[in-house]
Write an enzyme that holds these catalytic residues in place. Sequence first.
Site, PDB file in Angstrom:
ATOM      1  N   LYS A  22      89.129 103.050  18.586  1.00 53.13           N
ATOM      2  CA  LYS A  22      87.884 103.617  18.070  1.00 53.13           C
ATOM      3  C   LYS A  22      87.966 103.961  16.582  1.00 53.13           C
ATOM      4  O   LYS A  22      87.071 104.633  16.056  1.00 53.13           O
ATOM      5  CB  LYS A  22      87.537 104.889  18.854  1.00 53.13           C
ATOM      6  CG  LYS A  22      87.375 104.698  20.356  1.00 53.13           C
ATOM      7  CD  LYS A  22      87.075 106.029  21.031  1.00 53.13           C
ATOM      8  CE  LYS A  22      87.029 105.898  22.540  1.00 53.13           C
ATOM      9  NZ  LYS A  22      86.743 107.182  23.213  1.00 53.13           N
ATOM     10  N   ARG A  54      85.381 113.984  33.184  1.00 58.82           N
ATOM     11  CA  ARG A  54      84.204 113.264  32.722  1.00 58.82           C
ATOM     12  C   ARG A  54      83.299 112.889  33.887  1.00 58.82           C
ATOM     13  O   ARG A  54      83.774 112.569  34.983  1.00 58.82           O
ATOM     14  CB  ARG A  54      84.619 111.967  32.004  1.00 58.82           C
ATOM     15  CG  ARG A  54      85.557 112.177  30.835  1.00 58.82           C
ATOM     16  CD  ARG A  54      84.925 113.031  29.739  1.00 58.82           C
ATOM     17  NE  ARG A  54      83.746 112.402  29.185  1.00 58.82           N
ATOM     18  CZ  ARG A  54      83.781 111.489  28.209  1.00 58.82           C
ATOM     19  NH1 ARG A  54      84.935 111.108  27.697  1.00 58.82           N
ATOM     20  NH2 ARG A  54      82.663 110.968  27.739  1.00 58.82           N
ATOM     21  N   PRO A  60      80.176 106.227  20.426  1.00 59.07           N
ATOM     22  CA  PRO A  60      80.790 104.955  20.020  1.00 59.07           C
ATOM     23  C   PRO A  60      82.163 104.756  20.657  1.00 59.07           C
ATOM     24  O   PRO A  60      83.056 105.596  20.533  1.00 59.07           O
ATOM     25  CB  PRO A  60      80.908 105.103  18.500  1.00 59.07           C
ATOM     26  CG  PRO A  60      79.896 106.137  18.127  1.00 59.07           C
ATOM     27  CD  PRO A  60      79.856 107.085  19.275  1.00 59.07           C
ATOM     28  N   GLU A  61      82.299 103.654  21.381  1.00 59.48           N
ATOM     29  CA  GLU A  61      83.585 103.252  21.936  1.00 59.48           C
ATOM     30  C   GLU A  61      84.002 101.967  21.243  1.00 59.48           C
ATOM     31  O   GLU A  61      83.400 101.574  20.239  1.00 59.48           O
ATOM     32  CB  GLU A  61      83.482 103.086  23.450  1.00 59.48           C
ATOM     33  CG  GLU A  61      83.089 104.363  24.187  1.00 59.48           C
ATOM     34  CD  GLU A  61      83.040 104.203  25.699  1.00 59.48           C
ATOM     35  OE1 GLU A  61      83.747 103.329  26.233  1.00 59.48           O
ATOM     36  OE2 GLU A  61      82.280 104.941  26.352  1.00 59.48           O
TER      37      GLU A  61
END
Length: 260
Positions: A58, A250, A2-3
């Site tokens: 967030k 990432r 979830p962003e």
Amino acid sequence: MPELPEVELYCRYFAKHSLHLRVAAVRVLDERILAVRTPLLKRAVVGHEFSEVRRHGKHLFANADGAWLHLHFGMSGDLFYYDDAAGQPRFARVVFEFENGARLAYDDMRLFGVVDVTPDPDTFIAEHRLGPDPISSAFRLPLFRRIARGRRGAVKALLMTQEIIAGMGNLYVDETLYRASIHPRRAVDALSDAEVKAIFTGLRGVLKEAIAFKSRGGDYPGRWLTQHREEGDRCPRCGGTIQRAVVFGRTTYFCAKHQR
């Protein structure tokens, strides 16, 4: 994971299903998800109604008559509202039971999320030194220019650091830079004014479009990089080759042709 767009939808979901309902009980099914002791969580919300809900980056905050419930969704957190006990989701960690018999479950398979209590959102934001929310009315191009001015390092790192801008994650940062035609390893201090503006415009556009897509239950359109996150795939924008690299720790995808 979830962003910001996903948490914005959780915020709307919470507002739709849980505001102005009095909490009769809280069941903590797995204390590993808590950043507060169980008795303190119960004392903060039981007997109270959630009167408002806010999101910053967030993070989701719900006001329970002065004490604020704080939720962070980690990698797999979610919310489920249901009436029948048989509807409890498999990975429910905390369940808020309302006087009308309905329930709201915080569900998190991987246990990277957080359920907490905070005095108020502004205190939390200040204590954790979170950056501005990129879809707030205060986040304008002059502010973004000030944020970028004088910084070093890769532009992807700038956009993903929560203390600089709150809410962006790997997926939407890649999408923003793809839209702005900027390589994720480009040095921030080497960006032109036009490129800074392109990133700002792309960032706001990507987040708002993602919220709109998801609110209608739709998927990302085929023109988005998100639908082509595979090394060797073809860029739907220019026909270039999608490449994979590790940036800011990432896995990162970008077009080798138009992102330079």
